[in-house]
Scaffold this active site. Sequence first.
Site, PDB file in Angstrom:
ATOM      1  N   TYR A  59       0.846  -1.214   0.000  1.00  0.00           N
ATOM      2  CA  TYR A  59       0.000   0.000   0.000  1.00  0.00           C
ATOM      3  C   TYR A  59       0.875   1.256   0.000  1.00  0.00           C
ATOM      4  O   TYR A  59       0.653   2.188  -0.787  1.00  0.00           O
ATOM      5  CB  TYR A  59      -0.910  -0.017   1.233  1.00  0.00           C
ATOM      6  CG  TYR A  59      -1.554   1.313   1.562  1.00  0.00           C
ATOM      7  CD1 TYR A  59      -2.617   1.801   0.810  1.00  0.00           C
ATOM      8  CD2 TYR A  59      -1.092   2.084   2.630  1.00  0.00           C
ATOM      9  CE1 TYR A  59      -3.206   3.025   1.121  1.00  0.00           C
ATOM     10  CE2 TYR A  59      -1.679   3.303   2.944  1.00  0.00           C
ATOM     11  CZ  TYR A  59      -2.735   3.776   2.187  1.00  0.00           C
ATOM     12  OH  TYR A  59      -3.304   4.986   2.492  1.00  0.00           O
TER      13      TYR A  59
HETATM   14  P1  NAD Z   1     -12.136   5.407   2.103  1.00  0.00           P
HETATM   15  O1  NAD Z   1     -11.979   4.035   1.542  1.00  0.00           O
HETATM   16  O2  NAD Z   1     -13.173   5.622   3.133  1.00  0.00           O
HETATM   17  O3  NAD Z   1     -12.373   6.438   0.902  1.00  0.00           O
HETATM   18  C1  NAD Z   1     -11.811   6.277  -0.380  1.00  0.00           C
HETATM   19  C2  NAD Z   1     -12.943   6.343  -1.406  1.00  0.00           C
HETATM   20  O4  NAD Z   1     -12.386   6.275  -2.720  1.00  0.00           O
HETATM   21  C3  NAD Z   1     -13.940   5.201  -1.280  1.00  0.00           C
HETATM   22  O5  NAD Z   1     -15.245   5.681  -0.998  1.00  0.00           O
HETATM   23  C4  NAD Z   1     -13.880   4.490  -2.635  1.00  0.00           C
HETATM   24  O6  NAD Z   1     -15.143   4.017  -3.072  1.00  0.00           O
HETATM   25  C5  NAD Z   1     -13.314   5.576  -3.534  1.00  0.00           C
HETATM   26  N1  NAD Z   1     -12.592   5.060  -4.711  1.00  0.00           N
HETATM   27  C6  NAD Z   1     -11.640   4.099  -4.734  1.00  0.00           C
HETATM   28  N2  NAD Z   1     -11.216   3.898  -6.001  1.00  0.00           N
HETATM   29  C7  NAD Z   1     -11.914   4.769  -6.791  1.00  0.00           C
HETATM   30  C8  NAD Z   1     -11.930   5.031  -8.189  1.00  0.00           C
HETATM   31  N3  NAD Z   1     -11.153   4.344  -9.049  1.00  0.00           N
HETATM   32  N4  NAD Z   1     -12.779   5.969  -8.667  1.00  0.00           N
HETATM   33  C9  NAD Z   1     -13.585   6.652  -7.822  1.00  0.00           C
HETATM   34  N5  NAD Z   1     -13.615   6.441  -6.485  1.00  0.00           N
HETATM   35  C10 NAD Z   1     -12.786   5.512  -5.970  1.00  0.00           C
HETATM   36  O7  NAD Z   1     -10.694   5.841   2.652  1.00  0.00           O
HETATM   37  P2  NAD Z   1     -10.254   7.067   3.585  1.00  0.00           P
HETATM   38  O8  NAD Z   1      -9.810   6.494   4.863  1.00  0.00           O
HETATM   39  O9  NAD Z   1     -11.284   8.134   3.550  1.00  0.00           O
HETATM   40  O10 NAD Z   1      -8.958   7.564   2.814  1.00  0.00           O
HETATM   41  C11 NAD Z   1      -9.043   8.615   1.851  1.00  0.00           C
HETATM   42  C12 NAD Z   1      -7.667   8.829   1.228  1.00  0.00           C
HETATM   43  O11 NAD Z   1      -6.737   9.215   2.232  1.00  0.00           O
HETATM   44  C13 NAD Z   1      -7.106   7.578   0.557  1.00  0.00           C
HETATM   45  O12 NAD Z   1      -6.441   7.982  -0.621  1.00  0.00           O
HETATM   46  C14 NAD Z   1      -6.109   7.057   1.585  1.00  0.00           C
HETATM   47  O13 NAD Z   1      -5.055   6.345   0.966  1.00  0.00           O
HETATM   48  C15 NAD Z   1      -5.620   8.339   2.216  1.00  0.00           C
HETATM   49  N6  NAD Z   1      -5.154   8.172   3.593  1.00  0.00           N
HETATM   50  C16 NAD Z   1      -6.040   7.805   4.564  1.00  0.00           C
HETATM   51  C17 NAD Z   1      -5.598   7.673   5.884  1.00  0.00           C
HETATM   52  C18 NAD Z   1      -6.511   7.273   6.996  1.00  0.00           C
HETATM   53  O14 NAD Z   1      -6.027   7.107   8.118  1.00  0.00           O
HETATM   54  N7  NAD Z   1      -7.813   7.134   6.755  1.00  0.00           N
HETATM   55  C19 NAD Z   1      -4.259   7.922   6.181  1.00  0.00           C
HETATM   56  C20 NAD Z   1      -3.387   8.268   5.159  1.00  0.00           C
HETATM   57  C21 NAD Z   1      -3.850   8.425   3.865  1.00  0.00           C
HETATM   58  C1  UGA Z   2      -4.087   3.905   8.649  1.00  0.00           C
HETATM   59  C2  UGA Z   2      -4.952   3.767   7.379  1.00  0.00           C
HETATM   60  O1  UGA Z   2      -5.703   2.565   7.407  1.00  0.00           O
HETATM   61  C3  UGA Z   2      -4.132   3.792   6.130  1.00  0.00           C
HETATM   62  O2  UGA Z   2      -5.015   3.865   5.009  1.00  0.00           O
HETATM   63  C4  UGA Z   2      -3.249   4.989   6.183  1.00  0.00           C
HETATM   64  O3  UGA Z   2      -2.542   5.200   5.045  1.00  0.00           O
HETATM   65  C5  UGA Z   2      -2.350   4.916   7.402  1.00  0.00           C
HETATM   66  O4  UGA Z   2      -3.205   4.966   8.536  1.00  0.00           O
HETATM   67  C6  UGA Z   2      -1.389   6.070   7.480  1.00  0.00           C
HETATM   68  O5  UGA Z   2      -1.302   6.765   8.481  1.00  0.00           O
HETATM   69  O6  UGA Z   2      -0.674   6.274   6.515  1.00  0.00           O
HETATM   70  P1  UGA Z   2      -3.083   2.166  10.350  1.00  0.00           P
HETATM   71  O7  UGA Z   2      -2.064   2.997  11.060  1.00  0.00           O
HETATM   72  O8  UGA Z   2      -2.811   0.711  10.230  1.00  0.00           O
HETATM   73  O9  UGA Z   2      -3.355   2.698   8.859  1.00  0.00           O
HETATM   74  O10 UGA Z   2      -4.475   2.474  11.069  1.00  0.00           O
HETATM   75  P2  UGA Z   2      -5.464   1.604  11.965  1.00  0.00           P
HETATM   76  O11 UGA Z   2      -6.205   0.616  11.171  1.00  0.00           O
HETATM   77  O12 UGA Z   2      -6.287   2.578  12.731  1.00  0.00           O
HETATM   78  O13 UGA Z   2      -4.500   0.779  12.941  1.00  0.00           O
HETATM   79  C7  UGA Z   2      -3.766   1.381  13.990  1.00  0.00           C
HETATM   80  C8  UGA Z   2      -3.002   0.312  14.734  1.00  0.00           C
HETATM   81  O14 UGA Z   2      -3.929  -0.577  15.370  1.00  0.00           O
HETATM   82  C9  UGA Z   2      -2.141  -0.563  13.832  1.00  0.00           C
HETATM   83  O15 UGA Z   2      -0.903  -0.823  14.435  1.00  0.00           O
HETATM   84  C10 UGA Z   2      -2.919  -1.873  13.701  1.00  0.00           C
HETATM   85  O16 UGA Z   2      -2.121  -3.016  13.562  1.00  0.00           O
HETATM   86  C11 UGA Z   2      -3.658  -1.910  15.023  1.00  0.00           C
HETATM   87  N1  UGA Z   2      -4.947  -2.660  14.886  1.00  0.00           N
HETATM   88  C12 UGA Z   2      -5.865  -2.269  13.975  1.00  0.00           C
HETATM   89  C13 UGA Z   2      -5.169  -3.755  15.689  1.00  0.00           C
HETATM   90  O17 UGA Z   2      -4.321  -4.138  16.511  1.00  0.00           O
HETATM   91  N2  UGA Z   2      -6.359  -4.417  15.574  1.00  0.00           N
HETATM   92  C14 UGA Z   2      -7.316  -4.044  14.681  1.00  0.00           C
HETATM   93  O18 UGA Z   2      -8.400  -4.695  14.614  1.00  0.00           O
HETATM   94  C15 UGA Z   2      -7.075  -2.934  13.852  1.00  0.00           C
END
Ligand code: NAD
Ligand code: UGA
Length: 315
Positions: free
Chosen positions: A151
């Site tokens: 990823y």
């Molecule tokens: P999310 O899955 O809730 O939202 C992403 C959305 O993109 C989804 O609703 C999905 O249907 C849509 N999508 C995927 N492929 C597509 C395509 N080809 N065309 C149109 N729509 C499409 O995820 P999120 O947690 O809201 O994350 C949003 C963005 O932020 C992502 O790019 C993710 O990599 C990035 N990001 C998220 C986190 C986090 O902690 N949530 C951290 C770092 C980066």
């Molecule tokens: C999150 C998002 O899912 C990614 O899309 C994003 O890019 C990433 O943050 C980021 O900061 O770049 P993650 O840190 O794994 O990834 O977020 P969580 O799913 O909230 O997990 C946090 C921690 O809890 C991780 O260490 C994970 O292993 C742990 N975890 C998560 C558990 O132990 N159990 C669970 O059921 C879920």
Amino acid sequence: MKALVTGAAGFVGSTLSRTLLRQGHSVLALDNLSNYYDRPLKRQNVDSYSGLPGCTFIEADLNMVDLDDLLSGGIDVVFHLAGQPGIRGSWGQEFTTYTRANVDATQRLLEACMRYGKLRRFVYASSSSVYGQAETYPTSETTLPRPFSPYGVTKLAGEHLTGLYRANYGVPTVAFRFFTVYGPAQRPDMAFTRFLRAAVSGTPISIYGSGEQVRDFTFVDDIVTALILSAQSNGVLPPVMNLSGGSSVSVNAVLDTIKRISDNELLVDYTSPVKGDVTRTGGDSSLALSELGWAPETPLSEGLRRHLEWVLATQ
Ligand code: NAD
Ligand code: UGA
């Protein structure tokens, strides 16, 4: 502003779209409602803002839709949040889902924005996962990215693409590296939504590894504030900036806070660590402070309370 928000049915994209609309901006909200998690949840996210004035929602895939046509409606800012998130599921056969959503779609959108030539800002959702097991903490943007998961590789590739279209064609891109975002509407596969739902329902949770892994958890409204600030700023911005919550906390410490605020016990099962999960994240957001005047404002305890309120309201 007239904004195109991609990924507008997702966690961060729906929160951003609602905030923009409430502030009086117009939003062309696009999402393909991918089946990574429950589509009804995504529908609920869209329903939370689609009735507000200035909103148009389009169900479409970025890899197929006519982007020239979409942009020609007079878009001035693109917030590109669409993507395939999730670190742990990015191994094996799933990898092509990640490259298609995070690399191919980003390249296709950047090409269209280059042809269009009238954007004020192209904002890209990058990730702390580009750093991998970083050598220094808090990690600044000058640290060499070394992703630790497939990823992370695709998010870094998308980020590099934004830099290329900026340097070669003047597309005004900025990539923000979000550090683990939480708050209302957080995805169901992410830690806090799982932990809080389990606390409320009395069901067990799995902790991957010792629970001593540390994350710089960031509240979603703080992320949205930074994205909008970057769209409203007129100057040249750095190509990449961190957005981190400001308090690096272990998963075990989060579990203690959840027990306290929910007034419930948690049934915790410690299982094996998962591949791609880094030991620690911790971001230095001083560049976002100097460039945008941005700093995270929501302490973890308050953000968790708001996340819990949402869990209780949606059970
Ligand atoms: P999310 O899955 O809730 O939202 C992403 C959305 O993109 C989804 O609703 C999905 O249907 C849509 N999508 C995927 N492929 C597509 C395509 N080809 N065309 C149109 N729509 C499409 O995820 P999120 O947690 O809201 O994350 C949003 C963005 O932020 C992502 O790019 C993710 O990599 C990035 N990001 C998220 C986190 C986090 O902690 N949530 C951290 C770092 C980066
Ligand atoms: C999150 C998002 O899912 C990614 O899309 C994003 O890019 C990433 O943050 C980021 O900061 O770049 P993650 O840190 O794994 O990834 O977020 P969580 O799913 O909230 O997990 C946090 C921690 O809890 C991780 O260490 C994970 O292993 C742990 N975890 C998560 C558990 O132990 N159990 C669970 O059921 C879920």
